[in-house]
Design an enzyme around this catalytic site. Structure first.
Site, PDB file in Angstrom:
ATOM      1  N   LYS A 163       0.857  -1.183   0.000  1.00 59.00           N
ATOM      2  CA  LYS A 163       0.000   0.000   0.000  1.00 59.00           C
ATOM      3  C   LYS A 163       0.895   1.235   0.000  1.00 59.00           C
ATOM      4  O   LYS A 163       1.680   1.443   0.933  1.00 59.00           O
ATOM      5  CB  LYS A 163      -0.903  -0.007   1.233  1.00 59.00           C
ATOM      6  CG  LYS A 163      -1.747   1.256   1.335  1.00 59.00           C
ATOM      7  CD  LYS A 163      -2.752   1.192   2.458  1.00 59.00           C
ATOM      8  CE  LYS A 163      -3.506   2.483   2.596  1.00 59.00           C
ATOM      9  NZ  LYS A 163      -4.513   2.436   3.654  1.00 59.00           N
ATOM     10  N   ARG A 195     -10.557  10.049   1.953  1.00 60.28           N
ATOM     11  CA  ARG A 195     -10.404  10.706   3.263  1.00 60.28           C
ATOM     12  C   ARG A 195     -11.522  11.709   3.490  1.00 60.28           C
ATOM     13  O   ARG A 195     -11.926  11.964   4.618  1.00 60.28           O
ATOM     14  CB  ARG A 195      -9.013  11.330   3.370  1.00 60.28           C
ATOM     15  CG  ARG A 195      -7.961  10.226   3.409  1.00 60.28           C
ATOM     16  CD  ARG A 195      -6.551  10.728   3.517  1.00 60.28           C
ATOM     17  NE  ARG A 195      -5.621   9.614   3.335  1.00 60.28           N
ATOM     18  CZ  ARG A 195      -4.313   9.740   3.188  1.00 60.28           C
ATOM     19  NH1 ARG A 195      -3.770  10.948   3.211  1.00 60.28           N
ATOM     20  NH2 ARG A 195      -3.560   8.674   3.019  1.00 60.28           N
ATOM     21  N   ARG A 245       1.250  10.201   6.037  1.00 64.31           N
ATOM     22  CA  ARG A 245       1.377   8.778   6.335  1.00 64.31           C
ATOM     23  C   ARG A 245       2.691   8.172   5.798  1.00 64.31           C
ATOM     24  O   ARG A 245       2.820   6.965   5.674  1.00 64.31           O
ATOM     25  CB  ARG A 245       0.197   8.000   5.742  1.00 64.31           C
ATOM     26  CG  ARG A 245      -1.178   8.477   6.183  1.00 64.31           C
ATOM     27  CD  ARG A 245      -2.172   7.339   6.162  1.00 64.31           C
ATOM     28  NE  ARG A 245      -3.560   7.744   6.044  1.00 64.31           N
ATOM     29  CZ  ARG A 245      -4.267   8.354   7.009  1.00 64.31           C
ATOM     30  NH1 ARG A 245      -3.694   8.673   8.155  1.00 64.31           N
ATOM     31  NH2 ARG A 245      -5.539   8.661   6.803  1.00 64.31           N
ATOM     32  N   LYS A 295      -2.088  -1.516  -4.014  1.00 64.99           N
ATOM     33  CA  LYS A 295      -2.972  -0.358  -3.929  1.00 64.99           C
ATOM     34  C   LYS A 295      -2.162   0.924  -3.973  1.00 64.99           C
ATOM     35  O   LYS A 295      -1.187   1.016  -3.247  1.00 64.99           O
ATOM     36  CB  LYS A 295      -3.753  -0.455  -2.613  1.00 64.99           C
ATOM     37  CG  LYS A 295      -4.610   0.744  -2.291  1.00 64.99           C
ATOM     38  CD  LYS A 295      -5.157   0.600  -0.907  1.00 64.99           C
ATOM     39  CE  LYS A 295      -5.904   1.876  -0.592  1.00 64.99           C
ATOM     40  NZ  LYS A 295      -6.210   2.034   0.775  1.00 64.99           N
ATOM     41  N   TYR A 349     -14.906   1.129  -7.021  1.00 63.76           N
ATOM     42  CA  TYR A 349     -16.163   1.858  -6.829  1.00 63.76           C
ATOM     43  C   TYR A 349     -17.037   1.768  -8.086  1.00 63.76           C
ATOM     44  O   TYR A 349     -18.179   2.192  -8.073  1.00 63.76           O
ATOM     45  CB  TYR A 349     -15.864   3.321  -6.467  1.00 63.76           C
ATOM     46  CG  TYR A 349     -15.052   3.432  -5.195  1.00 63.76           C
ATOM     47  CD1 TYR A 349     -15.664   3.344  -3.955  1.00 63.76           C
ATOM     48  CD2 TYR A 349     -13.661   3.575  -5.237  1.00 63.76           C
ATOM     49  CE1 TYR A 349     -14.915   3.409  -2.782  1.00 63.76           C
ATOM     50  CE2 TYR A 349     -12.900   3.645  -4.079  1.00 63.76           C
ATOM     51  CZ  TYR A 349     -13.539   3.555  -2.857  1.00 63.76           C
ATOM     52  OH  TYR A 349     -12.792   3.607  -1.703  1.00 63.76           O
TER      53      TYR A 349
HETATM   54  C1  PBG Z   1      -7.621   3.164   5.604  1.00 66.85           C
HETATM   55  C2  PBG Z   1      -7.812   3.097   4.147  1.00 66.85           C
HETATM   56  C3  PBG Z   1      -7.624   4.091   3.169  1.00 66.85           C
HETATM   57  C4  PBG Z   1      -8.063   3.558   1.969  1.00 66.85           C
HETATM   58  C5  PBG Z   1      -8.464   2.249   2.215  1.00 66.85           C
HETATM   59  N1  PBG Z   1      -8.278   1.981   3.568  1.00 66.85           N
HETATM   60  C6  PBG Z   1      -7.186   5.505   3.315  1.00 66.85           C
HETATM   61  C7  PBG Z   1      -5.799   5.847   3.633  1.00 66.85           C
HETATM   62  O1  PBG Z   1      -4.927   5.001   3.757  1.00 66.85           O
HETATM   63  O2  PBG Z   1      -5.590   7.035   3.798  1.00 66.85           O
HETATM   64  C8  PBG Z   1      -8.094   4.281   0.657  1.00 66.85           C
HETATM   65  C9  PBG Z   1      -9.105   3.792  -0.315  1.00 66.85           C
HETATM   66  C10 PBG Z   1      -9.420   4.733  -1.411  1.00 66.85           C
HETATM   67  O3  PBG Z   1      -8.777   5.788  -1.610  1.00 66.85           O
HETATM   68  O4  PBG Z   1     -10.368   4.425  -2.152  1.00 66.85           O
HETATM   69  N2  PBG Z   1      -6.304   3.241   6.013  1.00 66.85           N
END
Ligand code: PBG
Length: 324
Positions: free
Chosen positions: A194, A204, A216, A247, A312
């Protein structure tokens, strides 16, 4: 060699093209990410994600029945809690919003695979994915909360858990916690590679989970690093992940491809919120052919090696596939 070889010979009509097509899409490939919120009768559109909604549990159940009827086998749940605090307490509470949603959904659409995202950022008042000490996210303390979430979701009847926090050692911690609590049959889908991506921006907004300070980068991966992504995936497999995810999807197809060549367990890819919103925005402006762009991007993600796609566009794409 040309002129003996003419690659256009097999492109001359639709039937021939169908015969030689290497990759195809099915509604079975899709997992629909959904946002669940407290209340009843709520279907609130997310500003930065047109046609995506925050749903109350009753609306969520109706929506999931529709997705199931379209052939979509699974959903990924994200919770929007009533109260946020330093420890993200609602995330592991029996009456937390995701726990309520899981119980209702397993009643309403029993066969649908309900996956719950495990992370703290939606539930903490500071918006970071773990316990904070000063400005630092404390890795090992966070593992305890993530494990508590996993057990709590499992007790509510979840079919699979999906940790997205990027703490080190979380797969091992969650596996041990689930096994100890008697949930040794609950699979873990790890958000293994990720990246720290600006493509999460609209999410967010949807989940109200932007960090209140900093970013992050100290836990999510540097977008520059493909080799390190392989180490992340490898360690999650060793720790007991059943499915691993890359991701975002489209900007990281090289990582997805490399992972599919190296590893033999099912691979997931997450076409994230920013990928969705960019397509939607351009389509709403009349600048692109939305249907073709959606199908081409999903096909590309599958061609690069994804066995399943979190998107989505799951509902839209399933409808398009039904028309074809
Ligand atoms: C939670 C999480 C996130 C996403 C999935 N789980 C946000 C992040 O890491 O800030 C992002 C999914 C998306 O952008 O569709 N940590």
């Amino acid at each position: 060699m040309f002129p003996q070889t003419r690659l256009r010979r097999l492109r001359r009509n639709a039937a021939l093209r169908d015969m030689v097509r290497e990759t195809s899409l099915s509604p079975k490939d899709f997992i629909a990410p959904l946002f669940v919120t407290h209340g009843t009768g709520i279907k609130e559109e997310i500003k930065s994600m047109p046609q995506q909604y925050r749903l109350s549990v009753d609306e969520l159940c109706k929506h999931c029945q529709k997705l199931w009827d379209l052939g979509i086998p699974a959903v990924m749940l994200f919770g929007i809690p009533e109260h946020k605090d330093g420890k993200g307490s609602e995330s592991y509470h029996k009456e937390g919003i995701v726990q309520q949603a899981i119980r209702a959904l397993k009643q309403a659409v029993p066969e649908m695979i309900v996956i719950a995202d495990i992370c703290m950022c939606e539930y903490t008042d500071h918006g970071h994915c773990g316990i904070i000490h000063g400005e630092e996210v404390a890795n090992d303390e966070t593992l305890e909360i993530l494990s508590a979430q996993a057990i709590s979701f499992a007790e509510a009847g979840v079919d699979m858990v999906a940790p997205s926090d990027m703490m080190d050692g979380r797969i091992m911690a969650i596996r041990e916690a689930l096994d100890t609590a008697g949930f040794e049959q609950t699979p873990i889908m790890s958000y293994a590679a990720k990246f720290c991506s600006a493509f999460y921006g609209p999410f967010r907004d949807a989940a109200d989970s932007a960090p209140s300070f900093g970013d992050r980068r100290a836990y999510q991966m540097d977008p520059a690093n493909g080799r390190e992504a392989m180490r992340e995936i490898e360690s999650d497999i060793e720790e007991g992940a059943d499915i691993v995810m890359v991701k975002p999807a489209l900007p990281y197809l090289d990582v997805l491809k490399e992972a599919s060549l190296r590893f033999d367990l099912p691979l997931a890819a997450y076409q994230v919120s920013g990928e969705y919103s960019m397509i939607k925005a351009a389509a709403l402006n009349g600048w692109i052919d939305e249907e073709r762009i959606v199908m081409e991007s999903l096909l590309s993600i599958k061609r690069a090696g994804a066995k399943m796609i979190l998107t989505y566009f799951a509902e839209d794409a399933a409808r398009l596939l039904a028309k074809q």
